[in-house]
Design a protein around this motif. Structure first.
Motif, short mmCIF file in Angstrom:
data_model
loop_
_atom_site.label_atom_id
_atom_site.label_comp_id
_atom_site.label_asym_id
_atom_site.label_seq_id
_atom_site.Cartn_x
_atom_site.Cartn_y
_atom_site.Cartn_z
N ILE A 1 -4.91 8.63 10.59
CA ILE A 1 -5.45 7.26 10.69
C ILE A 1 -5.71 7.00 12.17
N ARG B 1 0.84 -1.21 0.00
CA ARG B 1 0.00 0.00 0.00
C ARG B 1 0.86 1.25 0.00
N SER C 1 3.85 7.28 3.24
CA SER C 1 4.40 6.05 3.82
C SER C 1 4.07 4.89 2.88
N VAL D 1 -1.87 7.36 13.27
CA VAL D 1 -1.01 8.45 12.79
C VAL D 1 -1.63 9.76 13.24
N LEU E 1 0.69 5.15 0.76
CA LEU E 1 -0.22 6.06 1.49
C LEU E 1 0.22 7.50 1.30
N LEU F 1 6.75 -1.41 7.26
CA LEU F 1 6.41 -0.05 6.85
C LEU F 1 7.63 0.84 6.71
N TYR G 1 -0.94 11.25 2.89
CA TYR G 1 -1.75 12.04 3.82
C TYR G 1 -1.60 13.50 3.39
N HIS H 1 -2.03 0.95 16.58
CA HIS H 1 -1.27 2.13 16.15
C HIS H 1 -2.17 3.15 15.47
N ASP I 1 -3.70 -3.94 12.13
CA ASP I 1 -3.69 -4.40 10.75
C ASP I 1 -4.22 -5.84 10.72
N ARG J 1 2.27 13.89 4.16
CA ARG J 1 3.12 12.78 4.62
C ARG J 1 2.93 11.60 3.68
N PHE K 1 1.56 -5.37 3.80
CA PHE K 1 0.78 -6.20 4.71
C PHE K 1 1.01 -7.66 4.30
O1 LIG Z 1 1.21 5.67 7.53
C1 LIG Z 1 1.56 5.01 8.50
O2 LIG Z 1 2.60 5.26 9.11
C2 LIG Z 1 0.69 3.89 9.01
C3 LIG Z 1 -0.30 3.34 8.01
C4 LIG Z 1 -1.16 2.28 8.58
O3 LIG Z 1 -1.19 2.08 9.76
C5 LIG Z 1 -2.01 1.44 7.71
O4 LIG Z 1 -2.17 1.74 6.51
O5 LIG Z 1 -2.55 0.44 8.20
#
Ligand SMILES: O=C(O)CCC(=O)C(=O)O
Ligand SMILES: [Fe+2]
Length: 328
Positions: free
Chosen positions: A199, A179, A283, A264, A181, A211, A183, A262, A204, A281, A287
């Motif tokens: 988030i 994935r 990332s 963010v 990501l 990550l 933000y 967790h 997960d 941001r 998974f």
């Molecule tokens: O962006 C991140 O640091 C975490 C992303 C996350 O937790 C997720 O996509 O499940």
């Protein structure tokens, strides 16, 4: 509270030492940091460049590959707010009282295994992003290799037969996902209203998550000894990988290795501000998931004689479908 940093290259010459450190680090927080994983600095920075280019694509091109939502494995683009992490948690392993209407300020691109013909990845048109697909497929394989090493190390750490975990995640129907990501920049004020987060706290769904994050910050894990208190994950080195236990591994180990909660949140330099803008941001999350037909019930090695397993047998696909249904 700082996470343990482990060096995966140690696993090549002292398997036992690495295995025990991994088990201990993951037991403590559900999270460790990993260096020596063999993914080069240039591959990681290239992946971040592709991440940016993907989200900078014209909206019409992203729309072509929009994920429709619902229980099927996520493929293609999910717009800001499409997936709700707060309901994933609320209807997940822990029954919390999080209220409705909490929104996520993120968009993402989800990719399945290159070999997946049942749920093929929705790739952007090659003309829109030439070279993206081939790079991402190679990057997927690199992460798959790291995940397999980590799971082999955990087999050793728990004294399990070789393949006890790995054989459940590398056969027909591999369901791991990669994935990207993004933000977008968001006003601090909007986050402080309490209805929007990058988030929300969640687990997960897969076995473990790997990550990479940029240096903006905001990723936090829950402190096991103090429910509801979160610690920051250091983000000063984008080459350091964050590894966390996900729901399937909690289930397989009958609760011996609990998943890491967790979220963010606001980065450290903005946490006391009432106004201003939180910068965008990026990332990248891999998974690692069980094969679709594998059971995600407690494995026999973790259930004491005369006791019932904590987690029922259910296929990884069905489990994921049930859980994903709640995220839309
Ligand atoms: O962006 C991140 O640091 C975490 C992303 C996350 O937790 C997720 O996509 O499940
Ligand atoms: Fe997550």
């Amino acid at each position: 509270m700082a996470l343990t940093t482990l060096d995966l290259s140690v696993f090549n010459h002292d398997r036992e030492q690495f295995a025990l450190q991994l088990r201990s680090g993951l037991s403590q927080h559900g999270f460790v940091k990993l260096i020596g994983h063999g993914i080069s600095e240039s591959a990681v920075s290239k992946a971040f460049e592709w991440n940016k280019s993907f989200f900078q694509m014209r909206s019409e091109d992203k729309q072509l590959i929009a994920h429709p939502g619902g229980p099927e494995p996520q493929r293609g683009w999910s717009a800001v707010g499409a997936e709700s992490s707060s309901s994933l948690y609320r209807k997940g392993l822990l029954k919390s009282n999080i209220t409705e209407g909490l929104r996520d300020a993120r968009e993402h691109f989800d990719q399945g295994p290159p070999t997946d013909s049942r749920y093929p990845t929705r790739w952007p048109p090659e003309r829109a992003l030439p070279g993206f697909k081939s790079f991402m497929e190679e990057f997927f394989e690199l992460l798959q290799g790291v995940a397999a090493d980590l799971m082999a190390a955990l087999e050793l750490a728990f004294g399990l037969p070789q393949g006890a975990f790995v054989d459940l995640m590398t056969h027909q129907g591999n369901a791991s996902e990669l994935r990207l990501l993004h933000y977008p920049a968001v006003e601090v004020e909007k986050i402080k209203t309490g209805n929007v987060s990058r988030i929300w706290p969640h687990f997960d769904l897969g076995v473990i998550t790997l990550l990479f994050q940029d240096d903006v910050g905001g990723l936090e894990f829950e402190n096991r000894n103090q429910r509801g208190a979160f610690s920051r994950v250091d983000c000063s080195n984008p080459l350091e990988m964050v590894v966390n236990v996900s729901e399937t591994l909690q289930r397989w180990t009958n609760g011996t290795l609990p998943a890491g909660l967790h979220r963010v949140n606001l980065p450290k330099n903005l946490e006391n501000n009432e106004s201003g803008t939180m910068p965008e941001r990026y990332s990248i999350a891999y998974f690692c998931k069980a094969d679709r037909s594998a059971s995600v019930g407690s494995l026999k090695y973790f259930v004491s004689a005369g006791h019932d397993p904590e987690y029922e047998d259910i296929s990884a696909l069905e489990y994921q479908q049930q859980r994903l249904q709640s995220a839309y």
